[in-house]
Design an enzyme around this catalytic site. Sequence first.
Site, mmCIF file in Angstrom:
data_model
loop_
_atom_site.group_PDB
_atom_site.id
_atom_site.type_symbol
_atom_site.label_atom_id
_atom_site.label_comp_id
_atom_site.label_asym_id
_atom_site.label_seq_id
_atom_site.Cartn_x
_atom_site.Cartn_y
_atom_site.Cartn_z
ATOM 1 N N SER A 72 0.833 -1.207 0.000
ATOM 2 C CA SER A 72 0.000 0.000 0.000
ATOM 3 C C SER A 72 0.869 1.260 0.000
ATOM 4 C CB SER A 72 -0.978 -0.007 1.181
ATOM 5 O OG SER A 72 -0.307 0.149 2.395
ATOM 6 N N ASN A 73 2.041 1.205 0.597
ATOM 7 C CA ASN A 73 2.941 2.364 0.537
ATOM 8 C C ASN A 73 3.527 2.547 -0.859
ATOM 9 O OD1 ASN A 73 3.365 3.807 3.252
ATOM 10 N ND2 ASN A 73 3.307 1.636 3.797
ATOM 11 N N MET A 129 10.948 -6.223 4.567
ATOM 12 C CA MET A 129 11.092 -6.886 5.856
ATOM 13 C C MET A 129 12.408 -7.669 5.961
ATOM 14 S SD MET A 129 8.459 -5.572 7.022
ATOM 15 C CE MET A 129 7.702 -6.220 8.484
ATOM 16 N N ARG A 130 13.469 -7.163 5.333
ATOM 17 C CA ARG A 130 14.794 -7.759 5.451
ATOM 18 C C ARG A 130 15.754 -6.692 5.970
ATOM 19 N NH1 ARG A 130 14.300 -12.842 5.290
ATOM 20 N NH2 ARG A 130 16.557 -12.937 5.000
ATOM 21 N N ASN A 143 13.533 4.631 4.516
ATOM 22 C CA ASN A 143 12.700 3.563 5.086
ATOM 23 C C ASN A 143 11.465 4.163 5.749
ATOM 24 O OD1 ASN A 143 12.103 0.856 6.019
ATOM 25 N ND2 ASN A 143 12.804 1.478 8.055
ATOM 26 N N HIS A 145 8.768 3.203 8.865
ATOM 27 C CA HIS A 145 8.655 2.296 10.014
ATOM 28 C C HIS A 145 7.403 2.664 10.816
ATOM 29 C CE1 HIS A 145 10.070 -0.426 13.127
ATOM 30 N NE2 HIS A 145 9.700 0.485 13.996
HETATM 31 C C1 GAR Z 1 4.077 -0.658 6.686
HETATM 32 O O1 GAR Z 1 3.170 -0.396 7.731
HETATM 33 C C2 GAR Z 1 5.505 -0.333 7.121
HETATM 34 O O2 GAR Z 1 5.575 0.701 8.041
HETATM 35 C C3 GAR Z 1 5.943 -1.621 7.713
HETATM 36 O O3 GAR Z 1 5.382 -2.615 6.886
HETATM 37 C C4 GAR Z 1 4.130 -2.149 6.394
HETATM 38 C C5 GAR Z 1 4.055 -2.440 4.904
HETATM 39 O O4 GAR Z 1 2.766 -2.177 4.418
HETATM 40 N N1 GAR Z 1 7.364 -1.716 7.742
HETATM 41 C C6 GAR Z 1 8.048 -2.337 8.700
HETATM 42 O O5 GAR Z 1 7.513 -2.914 9.612
HETATM 43 C C7 GAR Z 1 9.544 -2.292 8.526
HETATM 44 N N2 GAR Z 1 10.200 -2.974 9.617
HETATM 45 P P1 GAR Z 1 2.474 -2.112 2.854
HETATM 46 O O6 GAR Z 1 3.053 -3.374 2.233
HETATM 47 O O7 GAR Z 1 0.990 -2.067 2.756
HETATM 48 O O8 GAR Z 1 3.126 -0.874 2.323
#
Ligand code: GAR
Length: 191
Positions: free
Chosen positions: A13-14, A90-91, A107, A109
């Site tokens: 979604s991001n 997530m790596r 990034n 977070h």
């Molecule tokens: C997001 O909420 C981001 O902040 C988080 O993963 C999600 C991805 O959502 N990132 C972490 O936790 C990084 N350690 P998305 O796939 O819908 O963009």
Amino acid sequence: TLKLGVMASGSGSNFEAIARSIDEGELNAKIELLIYNNPEATVKNRAQKYQIPSLLLNHRDFSNRKALDRAIVEEFKARDVEWVIMAGWMRIVTEELLKAFPQRVINIHPSLLPSFKGINAIEQALEAQVKITGCTVHLVDLEVDSGPILVQAAVPILPNDTPETLHQRIQIQEHRIITQGIAIASALQGS
Ligand code: GAR
């Protein structure tokens, strides 16, 4: 026009928030390539929808983190990528990536850093019983979830929040600040 390389592991979604703000003329950028590491990641469907090239680099096919990062750098450099966006990647990344794109890896977070680093940031915030959490866009350095902060947004924790309801409200803010963070980072660098 900023040349972006996006890395994602999940729903994307991001990634879509970035693609949409480019389409709507809010961000002067182009996503040259999406790299995802998980064959199940539905982010690839969003890339298709926006006709953005995508590439699966499955971390299981690489002997270690550095080898994966070397492959990522090669793909991004081949497309003249200037900025790397970790949009739910997530790596843990290594110096292979950071040396190739110094001060140019961003990034997002799901907490107000420096609180609640690492995985399960949302669960950590609920367990700590804080009343306010949020999300952070920052430049990446070698320590996990640290580096200069570009933008943050606060999100209140409501009495009946579950990890899912809280994550939904955090994501609304993420989609707003991810593109702001890219614009701020490039303005700071002058390109
Ligand atoms: C997001 O909420 C981001 O902040 C988080 O993963 C999600 C991805 O959502 N990132 C972490 O936790 C990084 N350690 P998305 O796939 O819908 O963009």
